[in-house]
Design a protein around this motif. Structure first.
Motif, PDB file in Angstrom:
ATOM      1  N   CYS A   5       0.835  -1.199   0.000  1.00 49.15           N
ATOM      2  CA  CYS A   5       0.000   0.000   0.000  1.00 49.15           C
ATOM      3  C   CYS A   5       0.868   1.247   0.000  1.00 49.15           C
ATOM      4  O   CYS A   5       2.093   1.165   0.064  1.00 49.15           O
ATOM      5  CB  CYS A   5      -0.921  -0.004   1.215  1.00 49.15           C
ATOM      6  N   ASN A   6       0.215   2.379  -0.062  1.00 49.57           N
ATOM      7  CA  ASN A   6       0.888   3.668  -0.017  1.00 49.57           C
ATOM      8  C   ASN A   6       0.353   4.482   1.145  1.00 49.57           C
ATOM      9  O   ASN A   6      -0.789   4.310   1.561  1.00 49.57           O
ATOM     10  CB  ASN A   6       0.657   4.451  -1.312  1.00 49.57           C
ATOM     11  N   SER A   7       1.177   5.366   1.636  1.00 53.17           N
ATOM     12  CA  SER A   7       0.783   6.346   2.631  1.00 53.17           C
ATOM     13  C   SER A   7       1.760   7.506   2.515  1.00 53.17           C
ATOM     14  O   SER A   7       2.929   7.299   2.185  1.00 53.17           O
ATOM     15  CB  SER A   7       0.852   5.756   4.046  1.00 53.17           C
ATOM     16  N   SER A   8       1.274   8.693   2.779  1.00 52.34           N
ATOM     17  CA  SER A   8       2.161   9.864   2.758  1.00 52.34           C
ATOM     18  C   SER A   8       3.000   9.942   4.031  1.00 52.34           C
ATOM     19  O   SER A   8       3.939  10.723   4.115  1.00 52.34           O
ATOM     20  CB  SER A   8       1.339  11.147   2.599  1.00 52.34           C
ATOM     21  N   LYS A   9       2.679   9.110   5.015  1.00 48.68           N
ATOM     22  CA  LYS A   9       3.402   9.119   6.288  1.00 48.68           C
ATOM     23  C   LYS A   9       4.678   8.295   6.199  1.00 48.68           C
ATOM     24  O   LYS A   9       4.772   7.378   5.388  1.00 48.68           O
ATOM     25  CB  LYS A   9       2.505   8.572   7.385  1.00 48.68           C
ATOM     26  N   ASP A  10       5.634   8.636   7.069  1.00 47.78           N
ATOM     27  CA  ASP A  10       6.841   7.816   7.111  1.00 47.78           C
ATOM     28  C   ASP A  10       6.527   6.523   7.859  1.00 47.78           C
ATOM     29  O   ASP A  10       5.442   6.358   8.431  1.00 47.78           O
ATOM     30  CB  ASP A  10       8.034   8.570   7.697  1.00 47.78           C
ATOM     31  N   LEU A  11       7.453   5.603   7.846  1.00 44.59           N
ATOM     32  CA  LEU A  11       7.233   4.262   8.399  1.00 44.59           C
ATOM     33  C   LEU A  11       6.829   4.300   9.877  1.00 44.59           C
ATOM     34  O   LEU A  11       5.888   3.621  10.285  1.00 44.59           O
ATOM     35  CB  LEU A  11       8.492   3.409   8.203  1.00 44.59           C
ATOM     36  N   ALA A  12       7.510   5.111  10.673  1.00 43.24           N
ATOM     37  CA  ALA A  12       7.204   5.184  12.103  1.00 43.24           C
ATOM     38  C   ALA A  12       5.800   5.732  12.349  1.00 43.24           C
ATOM     39  O   ALA A  12       5.060   5.214  13.191  1.00 43.24           O
ATOM     40  CB  ALA A  12       8.245   6.044  12.823  1.00 43.24           C
ATOM     41  N   GLU A  13       5.427   6.759  11.604  1.00 52.52           N
ATOM     42  CA  GLU A  13       4.083   7.337  11.758  1.00 52.52           C
ATOM     43  C   GLU A  13       3.011   6.349  11.324  1.00 52.52           C
ATOM     44  O   GLU A  13       1.978   6.214  11.991  1.00 52.52           O
ATOM     45  CB  GLU A  13       3.948   8.613  10.930  1.00 52.52           C
ATOM     46  N   LEU A  14       3.255   5.649  10.219  1.00 51.65           N
ATOM     47  CA  LEU A  14       2.289   4.664   9.747  1.00 51.65           C
ATOM     48  C   LEU A  14       2.146   3.531  10.750  1.00 51.65           C
ATOM     49  O   LEU A  14       1.038   3.078  11.037  1.00 51.65           O
ATOM     50  CB  LEU A  14       2.686   4.127   8.363  1.00 51.65           C
ATOM     51  N   ALA A  15       3.255   3.093  11.330  1.00 56.20           N
ATOM     52  CA  ALA A  15       3.201   2.045  12.355  1.00 56.20           C
ATOM     53  C   ALA A  15       2.342   2.496  13.536  1.00 56.20           C
ATOM     54  O   ALA A  15       1.521   1.719  14.041  1.00 56.20           O
ATOM     55  CB  ALA A  15       4.608   1.673  12.812  1.00 56.20           C
ATOM     56  N   GLN A  16       2.505   3.743  13.961  1.00 60.12           N
ATOM     57  CA  GLN A  16       1.686   4.273  15.067  1.00 60.12           C
ATOM     58  C   GLN A  16       0.210   4.270  14.695  1.00 60.12           C
ATOM     59  O   GLN A  16      -0.644   3.896  15.502  1.00 60.12           O
ATOM     60  CB  GLN A  16       2.115   5.694  15.427  1.00 60.12           C
ATOM     61  N   ASP A  17      -0.107   4.694  13.489  1.00 56.73           N
ATOM     62  CA  ASP A  17      -1.502   4.722  13.037  1.00 56.73           C
ATOM     63  C   ASP A  17      -2.087   3.315  12.972  1.00 56.73           C
ATOM     64  O   ASP A  17      -3.238   3.095  13.366  1.00 56.73           O
ATOM     65  CB  ASP A  17      -1.619   5.389  11.664  1.00 56.73           C
ATOM     66  N   ILE A  18      -1.304   2.366  12.469  1.00 59.20           N
ATOM     67  CA  ILE A  18      -1.775   0.980  12.389  1.00 59.20           C
ATOM     68  C   ILE A  18      -2.003   0.424  13.796  1.00 59.20           C
ATOM     69  O   ILE A  18      -3.007  -0.233  14.053  1.00 59.20           O
ATOM     70  CB  ILE A  18      -0.795   0.116  11.576  1.00 59.20           C
ATOM     71  N   ASN A  19      -1.078   0.712  14.700  1.00 57.48           N
ATOM     72  CA  ASN A  19      -1.251   0.273  16.093  1.00 57.48           C
ATOM     73  C   ASN A  19      -2.561   0.808  16.665  1.00 57.48           C
ATOM     74  O   ASN A  19      -3.306   0.075  17.325  1.00 57.48           O
ATOM     75  CB  ASN A  19      -0.079   0.735  16.958  1.00 57.48           C
ATOM     76  N   ALA A  20      -2.855   2.070  16.414  1.00 55.07           N
ATOM     77  CA  ALA A  20      -4.075   2.681  16.939  1.00 55.07           C
ATOM     78  C   ALA A  20      -5.321   2.052  16.316  1.00 55.07           C
ATOM     79  O   ALA A  20      -6.307   1.813  17.006  1.00 55.07           O
ATOM     80  CB  ALA A  20      -4.052   4.194  16.695  1.00 55.07           C
ATOM     81  N   CYS A  21      -5.260   1.763  15.027  1.00 61.59           N
ATOM     82  CA  CYS A  21      -6.416   1.192  14.324  1.00 61.59           C
ATOM     83  C   CYS A  21      -6.671  -0.260  14.699  1.00 61.59           C
ATOM     84  O   CYS A  21      -7.826  -0.673  14.843  1.00 61.59           O
ATOM     85  CB  CYS A  21      -6.206   1.255  12.812  1.00 61.59           C
ATOM     86  N   LEU A  22      -5.612  -1.038  14.819  1.00 62.96           N
ATOM     87  CA  LEU A  22      -5.755  -2.480  15.020  1.00 62.96           C
ATOM     88  C   LEU A  22      -5.581  -2.918  16.472  1.00 62.96           C
ATOM     89  O   LEU A  22      -5.853  -4.074  16.799  1.00 62.96           O
ATOM     90  CB  LEU A  22      -4.739  -3.238  14.163  1.00 62.96           C
ATOM     91  N   ASP A  34      13.738   0.412  10.131  1.00 60.46           N
ATOM     92  CA  ASP A  34      13.186   0.144   8.811  1.00 60.46           C
ATOM     93  C   ASP A  34      12.318  -1.116   8.783  1.00 60.46           C
ATOM     94  O   ASP A  34      11.851  -1.534   7.725  1.00 60.46           O
ATOM     95  CB  ASP A  34      14.301   0.015   7.770  1.00 60.46           C
ATOM     96  N   ASP A  35      12.109  -1.718   9.957  1.00 61.11           N
ATOM     97  CA  ASP A  35      11.331  -2.960  10.030  1.00 61.11           C
ATOM     98  C   ASP A  35      10.599  -2.991  11.364  1.00 61.11           C
ATOM     99  O   ASP A  35      11.231  -2.990  12.418  1.00 61.11           O
ATOM    100  CB  ASP A  35      12.273  -4.162   9.902  1.00 61.11           C
ATOM    101  N   TYR A  36       9.277  -2.997  11.290  1.00 62.13           N
ATOM    102  CA  TYR A  36       8.442  -3.027  12.490  1.00 62.13           C
ATOM    103  C   TYR A  36       7.795  -4.398  12.604  1.00 62.13           C
ATOM    104  O   TYR A  36       7.431  -5.004  11.593  1.00 62.13           O
ATOM    105  CB  TYR A  36       7.375  -1.935  12.417  1.00 62.13           C
ATOM    106  N   PHE A  37       7.638  -4.886  13.840  1.00 56.28           N
ATOM    107  CA  PHE A  37       7.166  -6.250  14.052  1.00 56.28           C
ATOM    108  C   PHE A  37       6.290  -6.334  15.301  1.00 56.28           C
ATOM    109  O   PHE A  37       6.509  -5.611  16.281  1.00 56.28           O
ATOM    110  CB  PHE A  37       8.362  -7.193  14.217  1.00 56.28           C
ATOM    111  N   THR A  38       5.319  -7.227  15.255  1.00 57.90           N
ATOM    112  CA  THR A  38       4.524  -7.591  16.422  1.00 57.90           C
ATOM    113  C   THR A  38       3.866  -8.935  16.128  1.00 57.90           C
ATOM    114  O   THR A  38       4.044  -9.506  15.046  1.00 57.90           O
ATOM    115  CB  THR A  38       3.449  -6.523  16.746  1.00 57.90           C
ATOM    116  N   ARG A  39       3.140  -9.428  17.068  1.00 58.36           N
ATOM    117  CA  ARG A  39       2.273 -10.584  16.834  1.00 58.36           C
ATOM    118  C   ARG A  39       0.851 -10.057  16.854  1.00 58.36           C
ATOM    119  O   ARG A  39       0.495  -9.250  17.713  1.00 58.36           O
ATOM    120  CB  ARG A  39       2.471 -11.653  17.892  1.00 58.36           C
ATOM    121  N   PHE A  40       0.065 -10.524  15.914  1.00 59.54           N
ATOM    122  CA  PHE A  40      -1.325 -10.100  15.779  1.00 59.54           C
ATOM    123  C   PHE A  40      -2.158 -11.355  15.614  1.00 59.54           C
ATOM    124  O   PHE A  40      -1.931 -12.127  14.678  1.00 59.54           O
ATOM    125  CB  PHE A  40      -1.461  -9.170  14.560  1.00 59.54           C
TER     126      PHE A  40
END
Length: 155
Positions: A5-22, A34-40
């Motif tokens: 996918c695409n986002s105008s946000k940098d990787l860290a900001e997108l990771a924060q947004d995904i964390n908040a959403c999910l 450059d690599d974010y990880f968790t268990r979902f």
């Protein structure tokens, strides 16, 4: 399974947004920015740059900035049956909350779905898969169509 996918946000900001959403906790893997990880849902879940992928036939990797990947290692093989539905739920929520669209692939080799945003009535957005001609309006129909597509590509 991956979602590009695409986002105008940098990787860290997108990771924060995904964390908040999910409600997950993507964080730098072993300190790497450059690599974010968790268990979902018990499945390995990562977010990284899609840089370095080259277009391959009908898979236009170079059109996308980020890759979300769900993996089930051998030790979690019993969760493999929920990997595809989990990916669909992630894609749906990220579209509804962040406006993300993109493609899903299996093992970065097979194009599974290509999502576009459509509008049924003014202001009412929904995701439509142009490969199976199904939408998330009917999750079960979409899931069945993609599952058939995956079965056909494995033959």
């Amino acid at each position: 399974m991956s979602f590009f996918c695409n986002s105008s946000k940098d990787l860290a900001e997108l990771a924060q947004d995904i964390n908040a959403c999910l409600g997950c906790s993507l964080a730098p893997y072993k300190g790497r920015s450059d690599d974010y990880f968790t268990r979902f849902l018990g499945i390995e879940f990562s977010l990284s740059s899609a840089e370095g992928y080259e277009n391959d036939g009908d898979i236009d990797f170079e059109s996308f900035r980020y890759e979300l990947q769900l993996r089930t290692p051998a030790s979690a093989g019993d969760l493999r049956t929920i990997q595809l539905p989990a990916l669909f739920m992630v894609v749906y929520v990220l579209h509804r909350r962040l406006g993300l669209t993109g493609i899903t692939t299996r093992e970065v080799q097979t194009l599974v779905a290509r999502y576009e945003e459509c509008e049924q009535t003014p202001g009412e957005r929904y995701l439509y898969d142009v490969l199976t001609h199904t939408s998330f309006d009917d999750f079960l129909l979409h899931f069945s169509a993609v599952s058939r597509r995956l079965d056909e590509t494995q033959l």
